[in-house]
Design a protein around this motif. Structure first.
Motif, PDB file in Angstrom:
ATOM      1  N   ASP A 220       0.834  -1.206   0.000  1.00  0.00           N
ATOM      2  CA  ASP A 220       0.000   0.000   0.000  1.00  0.00           C
ATOM      3  C   ASP A 220       0.869   1.256   0.000  1.00  0.00           C
ATOM      4  O   ASP A 220       0.574   2.232  -0.700  1.00  0.00           O
ATOM      5  N   LYS A 224      -0.243   0.171  -4.769  1.00  0.00           N
ATOM      6  CA  LYS A 224      -0.714  -1.069  -5.387  1.00  0.00           C
ATOM      7  C   LYS A 224      -1.162  -0.879  -6.836  1.00  0.00           C
ATOM      8  O   LYS A 224      -1.188  -1.831  -7.614  1.00  0.00           O
ATOM      9  N   ALA A 225      -1.490   0.352  -7.210  1.00  0.00           N
ATOM     10  CA  ALA A 225      -1.956   0.592  -8.577  1.00  0.00           C
ATOM     11  C   ALA A 225      -0.888   0.262  -9.609  1.00  0.00           C
ATOM     12  O   ALA A 225      -1.200  -0.013 -10.773  1.00  0.00           O
ATOM     13  N   ASP A 226       0.379   0.264  -9.200  1.00  0.00           N
ATOM     14  CA  ASP A 226       1.477   0.004 -10.125  1.00  0.00           C
ATOM     15  C   ASP A 226       2.024  -1.414 -10.009  1.00  0.00           C
ATOM     16  O   ASP A 226       3.097  -1.708 -10.542  1.00  0.00           O
TER      17      ASP A 226
END
Length: 243
Positions: A220, A224-226
């Protein structure tokens, strides 16, 4: 960090390094079979690393590259003679990630460990001396394991687009009360896939904290988007082939 006061044959060292060592108290700080490390507590506090000829060249070049961005200790000198390498670096204030009480607050440690990895991966890649780390690691894995079929069956494929540490473990980051001071031991770094460092980050947290409950805290904090699960699996397999 390990520091045991010791003696050293200063006259056997290159002249430029003698100047830093002759008036210093010397401590053995070695933690690897591949190199000896000494802390020189003198007018200029520094670390001296000794290895086989050619063994420290990559570390010297990557430390110099990252230090120009303010994220690693300054390289004072790198010397390679007929049989040995010498790497002298300024010491930064602080302790590594498993020392100085940093393990006392696992949640905070995992959080900043993720943040500082994102900081490294945000560096500009222009001028990096090692632009193809995944290809280099695949070649190394091939030399160690003739059968590479396991990689061919994985869904993910690596993308070399960030500066990676290459050995992103808690002993290789220096902090002072969780405040970032510098990355060390960058000899496996270069431009590579972020998931290679993410794998080692998860590994070291589980190993040093004796639990995997801080996995999400680390991811986090990194973002986490990457994170791509297929590429993370690929890099975890590759890391174990190279190790």
């Amino acid at each position: 960090m390990k520091r045991v006061e010791t003696v050293c044959n200063i006259e056997a060292l290159p002249l430029i390094i003698q100047e830093y060592a002759k008036a210093a108290r010397i401590y053995d700080s070695s933690c690897s079979e591949n190199a000896r490390t000494f802390f020189l507590d003198g007018t200029v506090r520094s670390y001296l690393k000794l290895g086989k000829k050619g063994a420290l060249e990559k570390e010297s070049r990557m430390m110099d590259f990252v230090s120009r961005e303010g994220l690693a200790p300054k390289v004072i000198a790198y010397i390679s003679d007929v049989s040995e390498d010498y790497l002298l670096m300024e010491a930064v204030t602080g302790e590594d990630g498993v020392s100085g009480g940093h393990l006392d607050n696992p949640s905070k440690l995992a959080h900043v460990f993720g943040e500082y990895l994102r900081l490294l991966h945000s560096l500009p890649t222009t001028g990096c001396p090692y632009p193809s780390r995944t290809a280099e690691m695949l070649a190394e894995a091939q030399n160690k394991h003739a059968d590479m079929e396991i990689l061919k069956h994985l869904k993910g494929s690596p993308v070399d687009d960030v500066i990676i540490h290459g050995d992103y473990c808690l002993p290789n980051i220096i902090m002072e009360h969780y405040q970032f001071k510098g990355f060390i031991d960058l000899g496996s770094g270069g431009i590579g896939d972020r998931h290679y460092d993410l794998y080692w980050g998860l590994w070291t947290l589980a190993y040093n904290l004796k639990t995997d409950q801080y996995k999400d805290t680390f991811l986090d904090a990194y973002g986490k988007a990457d994170i791509n699960e297929d590429r993370l699996e690929f890099c975890s397999v590759l890391a174990n082939l190279v190790e």
